[in-house]
Every structure is written in structure tokens, then in C-alpha cells.
Motif scaffolding. Sequence first.
Motif, mmCIF file in Angstrom:
data_model
loop_
_atom_site.group_PDB
_atom_site.id
_atom_site.type_symbol
_atom_site.label_atom_id
_atom_site.label_comp_id
_atom_site.label_asym_id
_atom_site.label_seq_id
_atom_site.Cartn_x
_atom_site.Cartn_y
_atom_site.Cartn_z
ATOM 1 N N ILE A 58 0.790 -1.237 0.000
ATOM 2 C CA ILE A 58 0.000 0.000 0.000
ATOM 3 C C ILE A 58 0.820 1.284 0.000
ATOM 4 C CG2 ILE A 58 -2.054 -1.044 1.021
ATOM 5 C CD1 ILE A 58 -1.270 0.304 3.666
ATOM 6 N N THR A 93 0.065 6.457 -0.670
ATOM 7 C CA THR A 93 -0.021 5.424 -1.700
ATOM 8 C C THR A 93 0.498 5.972 -3.029
ATOM 9 O OG1 THR A 93 -2.222 6.045 -2.471
ATOM 10 C CG2 THR A 93 -2.113 4.531 -0.584
ATOM 11 N N LEU A 102 -7.058 1.033 0.188
ATOM 12 C CA LEU A 102 -6.817 -0.161 0.997
ATOM 13 C C LEU A 102 -6.965 -1.450 0.201
ATOM 14 C CD1 LEU A 102 -8.814 0.888 4.196
ATOM 15 C CD2 LEU A 102 -6.342 1.062 3.807
#
Length: 118
Positions: free
Chosen positions: A28, A51, A104
Motif C-alpha cells: 500500500i 499510496t 486499501l
Amino acid sequence: MRHKWPPVGSLRWPSTIDETAEDWLGAICAPGKFFDGNPIGGAIAGATCITTGSETIFILEYDSNFKMQNDLVAYHVRFYASSIDESGRITVFATNNQNTGRALSPLESFGFKIRTVS
């Protein structure tokens, strides 16, 4: 407004969570965008990362499900994924992006479920 939380028992480390925290972070966090040492509220440890899509992820550890749930609401978290290890330490990946939990989504390949805080 009522919040839907997974029952405490559902936070137990499921056999479907694969790999290690190193793998999760690598999936991530963009290279060079992990910043350790930023706990919030009741967290016992914390970090943030950005990210590759420029979204901020909060990575937090708790020794209490109550403290975790409280912080998710208090800090306006919209989406999270969590696991708990054999010692009872809860690891949470969270974002307060208002539109989507896609930041996520790489965690899903390890068996995490992305949950909504409403």
C-alpha cells in the motif's frame, strides 16, 4: 447515529490473512512514502504512508478494541481493514477518503476485508 462494528471475536487473526506486515506495507505504501512514529488517540504505535495514488493511509496499533473503535469515529475514518495477532495487538490500516476505500484494496489480496465506518 449507530455505528456498525465487527464483533470483538471477529477481529481474531483469521487464517485467511497471509504474509507479513512488511508485505502489507509494501503493497500500500509508495516507495519512500512511509513515515513511522505518528500514533493518534489511543493507539500504542502508529505511522502514515502515501499510496502511489497519493492517498494517505494511517497505520495504527492498539491493545484495545474499544480504543480502536473510538479513534475510528473520533478521527472521521471512512474505511479500514484490521487484524489481530496472537498477543492481542490489533493492526489497523485506515483512510478518511470520503469517496472510496480503494487505497486499501491491495490488502484484500492478503485476506483483509475493507470495512466502512458510518
